[in-house]
Write an enzyme that holds these catalytic residues in place. Structure first.
Site, PDB file in Angstrom:
ATOM      1  N   ALA A  11       0.830  -1.216   0.000  1.00 34.87           N
ATOM      2  CA  ALA A  11       0.000   0.000   0.000  1.00 34.87           C
ATOM      3  C   ALA A  11       0.857   1.255   0.000  1.00 34.87           C
ATOM      4  O   ALA A  11       0.529   2.250   0.636  1.00 34.87           O
ATOM      5  CB  ALA A  11      -0.917  -0.007   1.214  1.00 34.87           C
ATOM      6  N   ARG A  17      -3.899   8.781 -10.418  1.00 32.62           N
ATOM      7  CA  ARG A  17      -5.078   8.897 -11.288  1.00 32.62           C
ATOM      8  C   ARG A  17      -6.382   9.133 -10.514  1.00 32.62           C
ATOM      9  O   ARG A  17      -7.408   9.451 -11.101  1.00 32.62           O
ATOM     10  CB  ARG A  17      -5.199   7.651 -12.185  1.00 32.62           C
ATOM     11  CG  ARG A  17      -4.310   7.741 -13.414  1.00 32.62           C
ATOM     12  CD  ARG A  17      -4.376   6.482 -14.232  1.00 32.62           C
ATOM     13  NE  ARG A  17      -3.613   5.396 -13.605  1.00 32.62           N
ATOM     14  CZ  ARG A  17      -3.651   4.129 -14.010  1.00 32.62           C
ATOM     15  NH1 ARG A  17      -4.420   3.780 -15.013  1.00 32.62           N
ATOM     16  NH2 ARG A  17      -2.935   3.220 -13.402  1.00 32.62           N
ATOM     17  N   LYS A  24      -4.896   6.616  -2.721  1.00 30.27           N
ATOM     18  CA  LYS A  24      -5.782   5.676  -3.418  1.00 30.27           C
ATOM     19  C   LYS A  24      -6.434   4.637  -2.501  1.00 30.27           C
ATOM     20  O   LYS A  24      -7.659   4.491  -2.501  1.00 30.27           O
ATOM     21  CB  LYS A  24      -5.003   4.976  -4.526  1.00 30.27           C
ATOM     22  CG  LYS A  24      -5.804   3.886  -5.221  1.00 30.27           C
ATOM     23  CD  LYS A  24      -5.214   3.498  -6.536  1.00 30.27           C
ATOM     24  CE  LYS A  24      -4.316   2.305  -6.403  1.00 30.27           C
ATOM     25  NZ  LYS A  24      -3.909   1.771  -7.710  1.00 30.27           N
ATOM     26  N   GLU A 159       5.956  -8.573 -17.501  1.00 32.72           N
ATOM     27  CA  GLU A 159       5.192  -7.327 -17.365  1.00 32.72           C
ATOM     28  C   GLU A 159       4.845  -6.768 -18.747  1.00 32.72           C
ATOM     29  O   GLU A 159       5.608  -6.941 -19.704  1.00 32.72           O
ATOM     30  CB  GLU A 159       5.987  -6.302 -16.548  1.00 32.72           C
ATOM     31  CG  GLU A 159       6.179  -6.689 -15.096  1.00 32.72           C
ATOM     32  CD  GLU A 159       4.870  -6.987 -14.391  1.00 32.72           C
ATOM     33  OE1 GLU A 159       3.967  -6.139 -14.414  1.00 32.72           O
ATOM     34  OE2 GLU A 159       4.736  -8.089 -13.833  1.00 32.72           O
ATOM     35  N   LYS A 355     -32.336  14.627  18.429  1.00 32.48           N
ATOM     36  CA  LYS A 355     -30.899  14.518  18.667  1.00 32.48           C
ATOM     37  C   LYS A 355     -30.666  14.241  20.134  1.00 32.48           C
ATOM     38  O   LYS A 355     -31.232  14.933  20.980  1.00 32.48           O
ATOM     39  CB  LYS A 355     -30.196  15.817  18.271  1.00 32.48           C
ATOM     40  CG  LYS A 355     -28.695  15.760  18.398  1.00 32.48           C
ATOM     41  CD  LYS A 355     -28.088  17.084  18.831  1.00 32.48           C
ATOM     42  CE  LYS A 355     -28.329  17.308  20.296  1.00 32.48           C
ATOM     43  NZ  LYS A 355     -27.662  18.519  20.818  1.00 32.48           N
ATOM     44  N   ASN A 381     -47.346  11.823  24.908  1.00 34.00           N
ATOM     45  CA  ASN A 381     -47.583  12.357  23.558  1.00 34.00           C
ATOM     46  C   ASN A 381     -47.167  13.821  23.519  1.00 34.00           C
ATOM     47  O   ASN A 381     -47.633  14.629  24.333  1.00 34.00           O
ATOM     48  CB  ASN A 381     -49.060  12.238  23.188  1.00 34.00           C
ATOM     49  CG  ASN A 381     -49.279  12.542  21.710  1.00 34.00           C
ATOM     50  OD1 ASN A 381     -49.155  11.669  20.869  1.00 34.00           O
ATOM     51  ND2 ASN A 381     -49.574  13.800  21.396  1.00 34.00           N
TER      52      ASN A 381
HETATM   53  C1  UD1 Z   1       1.689  -5.505 -10.630  1.00 31.50           C
HETATM   54  C2  UD1 Z   1       2.389  -6.768 -11.104  1.00 31.50           C
HETATM   55  C3  UD1 Z   1       1.652  -7.311 -12.325  1.00 31.50           C
HETATM   56  C4  UD1 Z   1       0.201  -7.576 -11.984  1.00 31.50           C
HETATM   57  C5  UD1 Z   1      -0.438  -6.309 -11.440  1.00 31.50           C
HETATM   58  C6  UD1 Z   1      -1.814  -6.613 -10.928  1.00 31.50           C
HETATM   59  C7  UD1 Z   1       4.740  -6.481 -10.569  1.00 31.50           C
HETATM   60  C8  UD1 Z   1       6.078  -6.115 -11.075  1.00 31.50           C
HETATM   61  N1  UD1 Z   1       3.739  -6.462 -11.437  1.00 31.50           N
HETATM   62  O1  UD1 Z   1       1.830  -4.561 -11.680  1.00 31.50           O
HETATM   63  O2  UD1 Z   1       2.266  -8.532 -12.747  1.00 31.50           O
HETATM   64  O3  UD1 Z   1      -0.503  -8.009 -13.129  1.00 31.50           O
HETATM   65  O4  UD1 Z   1       0.323  -5.779 -10.325  1.00 31.50           O
HETATM   66  O5  UD1 Z   1      -2.469  -5.423 -10.575  1.00 31.50           O
HETATM   67  O6  UD1 Z   1       4.610  -6.804  -9.417  1.00 31.50           O
HETATM   68  N2  UD1 Z   1       3.719  -0.940  -4.667  1.00 31.50           N
HETATM   69  C9  UD1 Z   1       4.452  -0.638  -3.541  1.00 31.50           C
HETATM   70  N3  UD1 Z   1       5.745  -0.248  -3.691  1.00 31.50           N
HETATM   71  C10 UD1 Z   1       6.330  -0.135  -4.903  1.00 31.50           C
HETATM   72  C11 UD1 Z   1       5.574  -0.445  -6.045  1.00 31.50           C
HETATM   73  C12 UD1 Z   1       4.266  -0.849  -5.890  1.00 31.50           C
HETATM   74  O7  UD1 Z   1       3.950  -0.715  -2.425  1.00 31.50           O
HETATM   75  O8  UD1 Z   1       7.515   0.231  -4.956  1.00 31.50           O
HETATM   76  C13 UD1 Z   1       2.335  -1.359  -4.499  1.00 31.50           C
HETATM   77  C14 UD1 Z   1       1.356  -0.444  -5.178  1.00 31.50           C
HETATM   78  O9  UD1 Z   1       0.901   0.560  -4.299  1.00 31.50           O
HETATM   79  C15 UD1 Z   1       0.239  -1.389  -5.541  1.00 31.50           C
HETATM   80  C16 UD1 Z   1       0.950  -2.714  -5.787  1.00 31.50           C
HETATM   81  O10 UD1 Z   1       2.192  -2.601  -5.139  1.00 31.50           O
HETATM   82  O11 UD1 Z   1      -0.667  -1.575  -4.482  1.00 31.50           O
HETATM   83  C17 UD1 Z   1       1.154  -3.012  -7.270  1.00 31.50           C
HETATM   84  O12 UD1 Z   1       2.000  -2.017  -7.801  1.00 31.50           O
HETATM   85  P1  UD1 Z   1       1.788  -1.404  -9.250  1.00 31.50           P
HETATM   86  O13 UD1 Z   1       2.843  -0.443  -9.516  1.00 31.50           O
HETATM   87  O14 UD1 Z   1       0.375  -0.995  -9.387  1.00 31.50           O
HETATM   88  O15 UD1 Z   1       2.082  -2.690 -10.117  1.00 31.50           O
HETATM   89  P2  UD1 Z   1       1.476  -2.980 -11.536  1.00 31.50           P
HETATM   90  O16 UD1 Z   1       2.266  -2.277 -12.542  1.00 31.50           O
HETATM   91  O17 UD1 Z   1       0.032  -2.826 -11.529  1.00 31.50           O
END
Ligand code: UD1
Ligand code: CA
Length: 481
Positions: A11, A17, A24, A159, A355, A381
């Site tokens: 997280a 976005r 998020k 990826e 309240k 009443n």
């Molecule tokens: C990742 C997966 C991908 C999968 C997808 C599913 C990897 C390299 N890729 O891609 O195979 O299909 O999720 O949604 O793992 N996060 C961190 N620290 C970081 C980077 C990310 O905590 O340094 C957390 C993000 O907040 C998120 C999750 O890891 O909750 C996934 O990261 P994100 O960058 O969204 O990975 P995707 O490119 O979606």
């Protein structure tokens, strides 16, 4: 302990976005944040520990996670170097976990504990180094693809940005939920490199590393792929919110609740409904609301953190932190503010605001009233249009009305004041001091009629003309000569 389980929830990402000052995973659907839904799902596994990786806005995210799971370990990822780095930070925060490490992202709010249980059981039963919770989706854009060899065995996760055209055509994707043998994970994490299109340490590269070491790797495909869907912007969040609601409403209908219009009925994840509850269109049941058997709620009602008793009826009402007793009637157009407690078979009627008020069993506040900081006894009443003047401009004061009292229309109870058991008040009474039990209290003066006043002071108006044509005369006008 062979089955020791550590869950890592990622997280740390920002979620630009969402275009929001709120991170998020802290955006909510179904009455819980996204990360709250994920934490609820992983808690169903009863893991030894939950480690949450926080980074962006961790001063918001960390306390929120601790509120939901007080013993969660928070691991801080200073720089977002990729999911592999995030898991490295998580493992470092807990020392040397053994058994299984399950990794999930914090932004998949439809995830269910049952699916995780099946996935973790499959991982353990197969004795794999790495298991992927995969899914076959109509549009795999953006996801890591599960690459299988000619024999069907999983070889790697590639990826999107690193994939060949051929690999991009694969429709089996990595949900982002992975299970690892802890010993393999600890040994292999330091070997990840960031030599890829995003320049990140990919957790998913561990699949290839396990294969290279001759270890077993596999994918467990989930049929219900919505459970692994994330929301990146508010439009996707609303879509997931609608789907989550559809699932919750369906679950309650299967459990014996009548929902006349599922499309306009919104029920939060933590709401509890009994059998034979009926929900009419346009109703939102939010927070920790609990509704007992045979109650009918709606139409057009919002109840947040409310309790509704057996057989009660709540029509076109907005309520928050209120308790409605068994068999009681509320509405239409009632506003129940926090601390409202309506006793069994009581009534709060049309255009009534309450309240911090306890209204006893069988007591009624039927029309056009405000009752705040008050206690109204059993069977009493309250007349139409009564206002409890609880606020003197500086402080709030309490009003107590005894049992089986009958107060007149259009009264004002100036708090602090007590009206005794069985007392009565006349219409228009302003109660400024205590009324003894059984007394009749009146405060308005005798009626005075100033005859001809309109003819004198409103001469030439339609009002005066109407009075004149009804024979009104001005006694002060000198008689005509
Ligand atoms: C990742 C997966 C991908 C999968 C997808 C599913 C990897 C390299 N890729 O891609 O195979 O299909 O999720 O949604 O793992 N996060 C961190 N620290 C970081 C980077 C990310 O905590 O340094 C957390 C993000 O907040 C998120 C999750 O890891 O909750 C996934 O990261 P994100 O960058 O969204 O990975 P995707 O490119 O979606
Ligand atoms: Ca993602």
């Amino acid at each position: 302990m062979a089955n020791e389980l550590t869950v890592v929830v990622l997280a740390a990402g920002g979620g630009t976005r969402m275009k929001s000052k709120t991170m998020k995973v802290l955006h909510s659907i179904g009455g819980r944040t996204m990360v709250g839904h994920v934490l609820a799902a992983v808690q169903a596994l009863e893991p030894e520990r939950i480690v949450a990786v926080v980074g962006h806005q961790r001063e918001q995210v960390g306390p929120h996670i601790h509120e939901l799971v007080p013993d969660a370990v928070l691991a801080v990822q200073e720089e977002l170097l990729g999911t592999g780095d995030a898991v490295r930070v998580a493992i470092a925060a807990v020392g040397e976990p053994t058994g299984t490490v399950l990794v999930a992202a914090g932004d998949t709010p439809l995830l269910e504990g049952e699916s995780l249980r099946a996935f973790a059981a499959d991982h353990l039963a197969a004795g794999r180094a790495v298991s992927i919770l995969s899914g076959v989706v109509p549009d795999p854009t953006g996801y890591g693809r599960v690459v299988r060899g000619a024999d069907g065995d999983v070889e790697a996760i590639v990826e999107e940005k690193d994939a060949t055209d051929e690999q991009r055509a694969i429709d089996e994707i990595n949900s982002g939920i992975l299970a690892f043998d802890a010993a393999f994970l600890r040994e292999a994490l330091p070997r990840l490199t960031n030599d890829n299109a995003k320049g990140e340490y990919y957790l998913t590269d561990l699949v290839g590393l396990a294969r290279d070491a001759g270890l077993s790797v596999g994918a467990f495909a989930i049929d219900d792929v919505a459970q692994t869907e994330g929301a990146n912007d508010r439009a996707q969040l609303a879509e997931l919110g609608r789907e989550l609601n559809r699932r919750i409403v369906t679950r309650w209908m299967r459990a014996g609740v009548s929902v006349m219009d599922p499309a306009t009925t919104w029920i939060d994840a933590d709401v509890v409904l009994a059998e034979d509850v009926t929900i009419l269109p346009g109703t939102q049941l939010l927070g920790a609301t609990v509704i007992a058997e045979d109650a009918v709620v709606g139409p057009d009602t919002t109840l947040k953190d409310c309790e509704v008793g057996t057989g009660a009826r709540v029509v076109r009402t907005h309520g928050e932190l209120a308790v409605v007793g068994a068999g009681a009637n509320v509405g239409p157009w009632s506003y129940l503010r926090p601390g409202t407690e309506l006793g069994a078979d009581g009534k709060i009627g049309a255009f009534v605001e309450t309240k911090n008020a306890s209204i006893g069993p069988g007591a009624k506040v039927p029309h056009l009233s405000y009752v705040g900081d008050a206690e109204i006894g059993e069977g009493t009443n309250i007349g139409a249009g009564t206002i409890v003047a609880n606020y003197d401009g500086v402080a709030k004061h309490r009003t107590t009305v005894g049992r089986h009292a009958r107060t007149g229309s259009n009264n004002t109870f100036v708090a602090p004041v007590t009206i005794g058991d069985g007392a009565a008040t006349g219409a228009g009474t302003v109660v400024r001091h205590d009324v003894p039990a059984g007394a009749l209290t009146v405060s308005s003066g005798p009626q005075r009629d100033l005859e001809g006043w309109v003819l004198r002071r409103r001469a030439g108006t339609t009002q005066a003309a109407a009075a004149e044509s009804a024979g009104a005369e001005d006694p002060q006008r000198p008689a005509e000569a």
